[in-house]
Enzyme design. Sequence first.
Site, short mmCIF file in Angstrom:
data_model
loop_
_atom_site.label_atom_id
_atom_site.label_comp_id
_atom_site.label_asym_id
_atom_site.label_seq_id
_atom_site.Cartn_x
_atom_site.Cartn_y
_atom_site.Cartn_z
N TRP A 1 0.84 -1.21 0.00
CA TRP A 1 0.00 0.00 0.00
C TRP A 1 0.88 1.26 0.00
CZ3 TRP A 1 -3.54 1.64 4.73
CH2 TRP A 1 -4.29 2.77 4.37
N TYR B 1 -4.28 1.23 -4.88
CA TYR B 1 -3.09 1.81 -4.22
C TYR B 1 -2.35 2.69 -5.22
CZ TYR B 1 -3.86 -1.62 -0.43
OH TYR B 1 -4.39 -2.37 0.59
N SER C 1 -10.92 -9.44 1.75
CA SER C 1 -10.29 -8.64 2.79
C SER C 1 -11.44 -8.03 3.59
CB SER C 1 -9.41 -7.55 2.18
OG SER C 1 -8.77 -6.84 3.21
N1 LIG Z 1 -8.45 -2.88 3.46
C1 LIG Z 1 -7.38 -3.60 3.21
O1 LIG Z 1 -7.48 -4.62 2.60
C2 LIG Z 1 -6.05 -3.13 3.72
C3 LIG Z 1 -5.99 -2.05 4.61
C4 LIG Z 1 -4.76 -1.72 5.16
C5 LIG Z 1 -3.62 -2.42 4.80
N2 LIG Z 1 -3.69 -3.45 3.91
C6 LIG Z 1 -2.50 -4.23 3.49
O2 LIG Z 1 -1.72 -4.52 4.65
C7 LIG Z 1 -0.39 -4.02 4.46
C8 LIG Z 1 0.22 -3.67 5.80
O3 LIG Z 1 -0.56 -2.73 6.51
P1 LIG Z 1 -0.15 -1.20 6.63
O4 LIG Z 1 0.90 -0.91 5.60
O5 LIG Z 1 -1.41 -0.44 6.60
O6 LIG Z 1 0.42 -1.06 8.09
P2 LIG Z 1 1.66 -1.68 8.88
O7 LIG Z 1 2.27 -2.76 8.10
O8 LIG Z 1 1.17 -1.96 10.24
O9 LIG Z 1 2.63 -0.42 9.00
C9 LIG Z 1 3.42 -0.04 7.90
C10 LIG Z 1 4.25 1.20 8.24
O10 LIG Z 1 5.05 0.99 9.40
C11 LIG Z 1 6.34 1.60 9.22
N3 LIG Z 1 7.33 0.51 9.24
C12 LIG Z 1 7.34 -0.60 8.48
N4 LIG Z 1 8.37 -1.39 8.77
C13 LIG Z 1 9.05 -0.78 9.76
C14 LIG Z 1 10.21 -1.12 10.50
N5 LIG Z 1 10.87 -2.25 10.27
N6 LIG Z 1 10.63 -0.26 11.44
C15 LIG Z 1 9.97 0.87 11.68
N7 LIG Z 1 8.86 1.26 11.03
C16 LIG Z 1 8.39 0.43 10.06
C17 LIG Z 1 6.29 2.30 7.86
O11 LIG Z 1 5.83 3.65 7.98
P3 LIG Z 1 6.76 4.90 8.41
O12 LIG Z 1 8.16 4.56 8.15
O13 LIG Z 1 6.27 6.03 7.61
O14 LIG Z 1 6.42 5.10 9.85
C18 LIG Z 1 5.23 1.51 7.13
O15 LIG Z 1 4.63 2.21 6.07
C19 LIG Z 1 -0.58 -2.85 3.49
O16 LIG Z 1 0.61 -2.47 2.86
C20 LIG Z 1 -1.60 -3.45 2.55
O17 LIG Z 1 -0.97 -4.33 1.64
C21 LIG Z 1 -4.90 -3.82 3.37
#
Ligand SMILES: NC(=O)c1ccc[n+]([C@@H]2O[C@H](COP(=O)([O-])OP(=O)(O)OC[C@H]3O[C@@H](n4cnc5c(N)ncnc54)[C@H](OP(=O)(O)O)[C@@H]3O)[C@@H](O)[C@H]2O)c1
Length: 328
Positions: free
Chosen positions: A21, A56, A153
Amino acid sequence: MRTRQFGRTGRAVSEIGFGAWAIGASWGQVDDADAIAALHAGLDAGVSFIDTADVYGDGRSEQLIARVMKERGGERPFIATKAGRRLPKQETAGYSVENLNGWIERSLKNLETETLDLVQLHCPPTDLYYHPEVFERLDRLKQEGKIRDYGVSVERIEEALKAMEYPGVVSIQIIFNIFRQRPIDSFFEAARKKNVAVIARVPLASGLLSGKFRADTAFEASDHRQFNRHGEFFDVGETFSGVPYEVGLAAVERVRALVGGNATMAAFALRWILMFEAVTVAIPGARSAAQARANADAAALPALSQPVMAALKAIYDEDIKPHVHQRW
Ligand SMILES: NC(=O)c1ccc[n+]([C@@H]2O[C@H](COP(=O)([O-])OP(=O)(O)OC[C@H]3O[C@@H](n4cnc5c(N)ncnc54)[C@H](OP(=O)(O)O)[C@@H]3O)[C@@H](O)[C@H]2O)c1
């Protein structure tokens, strides 16, 4: 990198995947070079599952993935995409044959492939789960060879339970992390019984569980952690898992005290998810190569001890549960 069986599909995927995303849009500025480097780093580290969606960056995420596939050549990882959010309004009627076919054709083009590995309905309205004809349309796309499999999802656990009644649904994507523990109660057992794959999204609670944020952390205007903090544009549960920011920050300090050894809190949070056998793959989002690498490395951490698991449950029960448990 260990792999887990992706439900009934006969395919195995890495237990840490790549959430694509942030390399599309809605997370502030991420330039193409960083996005491409992040994808390569994840794949180099053994990631073999990528989650994206047609919306996305309005196709940007899918197109960047296709570009990286061309650069790398060889066997493609399992690429899951989603459909449904291009609708101006979420209504079951929008999931017509014409619209579904159009969305799938566009994803096939963006991902430069002849068959999509997995198409997930992208948090459709609750009413849709009571319309079997939509699932029959997906069956037809499968027969036509446009999609190999389909899943859903979901926002809510009850939607997941209903979706799994359709025999064609091979996977459920759901929010699951230290701050979203309700799936443990009954959903995991139901998914295990039907051999449905579970994709754990928002595993870091939008980065909150990396432990790096403070009360005065500023997010860009184009970052949903700024513009959707109160659910202004989409379900508030997708932003910090729906946990009020200050409540989350306080609970993170309690989690920090439990992170042992040299592990980062982000890796620790991902390893917690992998403690649950019902989970097939956790899909942390990454905006840089360093994050993608660090997230993939989480799979190598030793199992968390029972006292640590119990302490994390207590933090959830005491601090977080009242804010989220009955909402999703
Ligand atoms: N409705 C749906 O179906 C839906 C909704 C939401 C998400 N998703 C899917 O789920 C995936 C994951 O969820 P998400 O991206 O929303 O949230 P997440 O994985 O909980 O958080 C991702 C964010 O955390 C930070 N991060 C990532 N790895 C890190 C690390 N090793 N150390 C420190 N900070 C780190 C980054 O932001 P910063 O560096 O900017 O802080 C990153 O963009 C999405 O990419 C998407 O594919 C689907």
